[in-house]
Scaffold this motif. Structure first.
Motif, short mmCIF file in Angstrom:
data_model
loop_
_atom_site.label_atom_id
_atom_site.label_comp_id
_atom_site.label_asym_id
_atom_site.label_seq_id
_atom_site.Cartn_x
_atom_site.Cartn_y
_atom_site.Cartn_z
N LEU A 34 -35.20 -68.77 -57.90
CA LEU A 34 -34.99 -68.33 -56.52
C LEU A 34 -34.92 -66.81 -56.43
CD1 LEU A 34 -34.70 -69.19 -53.60
CD2 LEU A 34 -32.25 -69.53 -54.00
N LEU A 35 -34.30 -66.18 -57.40
CA LEU A 35 -34.26 -64.72 -57.40
C LEU A 35 -35.65 -64.12 -57.60
CD1 LEU A 35 -30.88 -63.98 -59.09
CD2 LEU A 35 -31.78 -62.84 -57.08
N ARG A 36 -36.47 -64.76 -58.39
CA ARG A 36 -37.85 -64.29 -58.57
C ARG A 36 -38.66 -64.43 -57.28
NH1 ARG A 36 -39.25 -63.29 -63.87
NH2 ARG A 36 -37.75 -64.05 -65.40
N LEU A 37 -38.32 -65.40 -56.46
CA LEU A 37 -38.93 -65.56 -55.15
C LEU A 37 -38.38 -64.54 -54.15
CD1 LEU A 37 -40.58 -67.24 -52.98
CD2 LEU A 37 -38.45 -68.51 -52.65
N VAL A 38 -37.08 -64.39 -54.13
CA VAL A 38 -36.40 -63.57 -53.13
C VAL A 38 -36.70 -62.08 -53.30
CG1 VAL A 38 -34.09 -62.78 -52.44
CG2 VAL A 38 -34.57 -65.21 -52.63
N ALA A 39 -36.72 -61.58 -54.52
CA ALA A 39 -36.90 -60.13 -54.73
C ALA A 39 -38.15 -59.59 -54.03
CB ALA A 39 -36.91 -59.81 -56.22
N PRO A 40 -39.34 -60.14 -54.28
CA PRO A 40 -40.51 -59.59 -53.59
C PRO A 40 -40.48 -59.81 -52.08
CG PRO A 40 -41.17 -61.35 -55.12
CD PRO A 40 -39.71 -61.15 -55.27
N LEU A 41 -39.85 -60.89 -51.64
CA LEU A 41 -39.73 -61.11 -50.20
C LEU A 41 -38.84 -60.06 -49.55
CD1 LEU A 41 -39.39 -65.00 -50.10
CD2 LEU A 41 -41.38 -63.63 -49.47
N LEU A 42 -37.93 -59.50 -50.34
CA LEU A 42 -37.09 -58.40 -49.86
C LEU A 42 -37.78 -57.05 -50.05
CD1 LEU A 42 -33.53 -59.46 -51.09
CD2 LEU A 42 -34.31 -59.29 -48.72
N GLY A 43 -38.97 -57.06 -50.62
CA GLY A 43 -39.69 -55.81 -50.86
C GLY A 43 -39.28 -55.12 -52.14
N ILE A 44 -38.69 -55.87 -53.05
CA ILE A 44 -38.25 -55.33 -54.34
C ILE A 44 -39.21 -55.86 -55.40
CG2 ILE A 44 -36.35 -55.18 -56.00
CD1 ILE A 44 -35.75 -53.98 -53.19
N ASN A 45 -39.86 -54.96 -56.13
CA ASN A 45 -40.83 -55.42 -57.13
C ASN A 45 -40.11 -55.98 -58.36
OD1 ASN A 45 -40.32 -53.27 -59.06
ND2 ASN A 45 -41.48 -51.91 -57.73
N ASP A 46 -40.89 -56.65 -59.20
CA ASP A 46 -40.33 -57.31 -60.38
C ASP A 46 -39.62 -56.33 -61.32
OD1 ASP A 46 -41.20 -59.79 -59.55
OD2 ASP A 46 -43.05 -59.72 -60.72
N VAL A 47 -40.18 -55.14 -61.47
CA VAL A 47 -39.57 -54.15 -62.37
C VAL A 47 -38.20 -53.74 -61.85
CG1 VAL A 47 -39.79 -51.80 -63.28
CG2 VAL A 47 -41.78 -53.31 -63.23
N ASP A 48 -38.10 -53.44 -60.56
CA ASP A 48 -36.81 -53.03 -60.00
C ASP A 48 -35.80 -54.17 -60.02
OD1 ASP A 48 -37.63 -50.42 -59.61
OD2 ASP A 48 -38.26 -50.77 -57.54
N SER A 49 -36.27 -55.39 -59.82
CA SER A 49 -35.37 -56.54 -59.91
C SER A 49 -34.87 -56.71 -61.35
CB SER A 49 -36.09 -57.81 -59.46
OG SER A 49 -35.25 -58.93 -59.58
N ALA A 50 -35.76 -56.55 -62.32
CA ALA A 50 -35.36 -56.65 -63.73
C ALA A 50 -34.37 -55.55 -64.09
CB ALA A 50 -36.58 -56.59 -64.63
N LEU A 51 -34.60 -54.35 -63.58
CA LEU A 51 -33.65 -53.26 -63.83
C LEU A 51 -32.29 -53.55 -63.21
CD1 LEU A 51 -36.01 -50.18 -63.33
CD2 LEU A 51 -35.02 -50.99 -65.49
N ALA A 52 -32.29 -54.13 -62.02
CA ALA A 52 -31.03 -54.51 -61.37
C ALA A 52 -30.30 -55.55 -62.23
CB ALA A 52 -31.30 -55.05 -59.97
N ARG A 53 -31.06 -56.54 -62.72
CA ARG A 53 -30.47 -57.56 -63.59
C ARG A 53 -29.88 -56.94 -64.84
NH1 ARG A 53 -32.63 -59.39 -67.82
NH2 ARG A 53 -34.76 -59.02 -67.15
N GLN A 54 -30.60 -56.00 -65.45
CA GLN A 54 -30.12 -55.35 -66.67
C GLN A 54 -28.85 -54.54 -66.40
OE1 GLN A 54 -33.56 -53.18 -68.01
NE2 GLN A 54 -34.63 -55.05 -68.64
N ARG A 55 -28.77 -53.89 -65.23
CA ARG A 55 -27.54 -53.15 -64.90
C ARG A 55 -26.35 -54.10 -64.79
NH1 ARG A 55 -31.23 -50.33 -61.62
NH2 ARG A 55 -30.65 -51.54 -59.77
N VAL A 56 -26.59 -55.25 -64.18
CA VAL A 56 -25.53 -56.25 -64.03
C VAL A 56 -25.14 -56.81 -65.39
CG1 VAL A 56 -25.01 -58.55 -63.11
CG2 VAL A 56 -26.13 -56.85 -61.65
N GLU A 57 -26.12 -57.14 -66.22
CA GLU A 57 -25.83 -57.66 -67.55
C GLU A 57 -25.00 -56.66 -68.36
OE1 GLU A 57 -29.60 -60.65 -68.36
OE2 GLU A 57 -29.85 -58.52 -68.79
N ALA A 58 -25.32 -55.37 -68.24
CA ALA A 58 -24.59 -54.35 -68.96
C ALA A 58 -23.13 -54.28 -68.49
CB ALA A 58 -25.26 -52.98 -68.80
N ARG A 59 -22.93 -54.41 -67.18
CA ARG A 59 -21.56 -54.40 -66.63
C ARG A 59 -20.77 -55.63 -67.07
NH1 ARG A 59 -23.83 -52.74 -61.53
NH2 ARG A 59 -23.48 -54.84 -60.77
#
Length: 147
Positions: A120-145
């Motif tokens: 669902l997140l892979r679907l939602v990100a581009p629908l929000l105008g967020i590309n896969d790279v930026d979504s992956a970076l967001a995920r990595q920031r969260v994982e680091a926290r």
């Protein structure tokens, strides 16, 4: 209950959402992500409240009230594609990037990447105008926290 809000949100040219409506839309999207695996657990409800409390500087009771309202909106909201596209039109890019990070925070709160939530997140990100790279970076920031 949310008929007028949803009409404004899915209009052909939705206006920028007032802050209270943007909060409610994000909260409803968080609820939808949490429910995507068929198990809407107390820990996910608590995590939604924590995200909303931090993001909007809310008291615990205010975050709980917002989550409860969002649960009702999520039930009434159109399909995820239309709902998410409507949020994209009504919320600034910077806020949408923060939304993706919040969605990843919720999805990863239990320490696992559930297939349904991940999909669902892979679907939602581009629908929000967020590309896969930026979504992956967001995920990595969260994982680091979270680690």
């Amino acid at each position: 209950m949310f008929g007028e809000f949803l009409k404004r949100l899915v209009a052909d040219k939705p206006a920028k959402l007032p802050d209270a409506d943007a909060r409610l839309a994000l909260a409803a999207l968080l609820v939808r992500i949490a429910k995507s695996d068929g198990d809407y657990a107390v820990v996910e409800k608590d995590q939604i409240e924590n995200i909303l409390s931090r993001r909007y500087n809310l008291l615990n009771v205010e975050a709980e009230d917002l989550r409860v309202a969002a649960e009702q909106l999520e039930k009434e909201a159109p399909d995820t594609v239309r709902f998410t596209r409507a949020i994209k039109e009504a919320v600034d890019l910077e806020d949408r990037t923060a939304i993706i990070e919040s969605l990843w925070e919720l999805a990863l709160a239990d320490g696992e990447r559930d297939k349904e939530e991940d999909g669902l997140l892979r679907l939602v990100a581009p629908l929000l105008g967020i590309n896969d790279v930026d979504s992956a970076l967001a995920r990595q920031r969260v994982e680091a926290r979270l680690s």
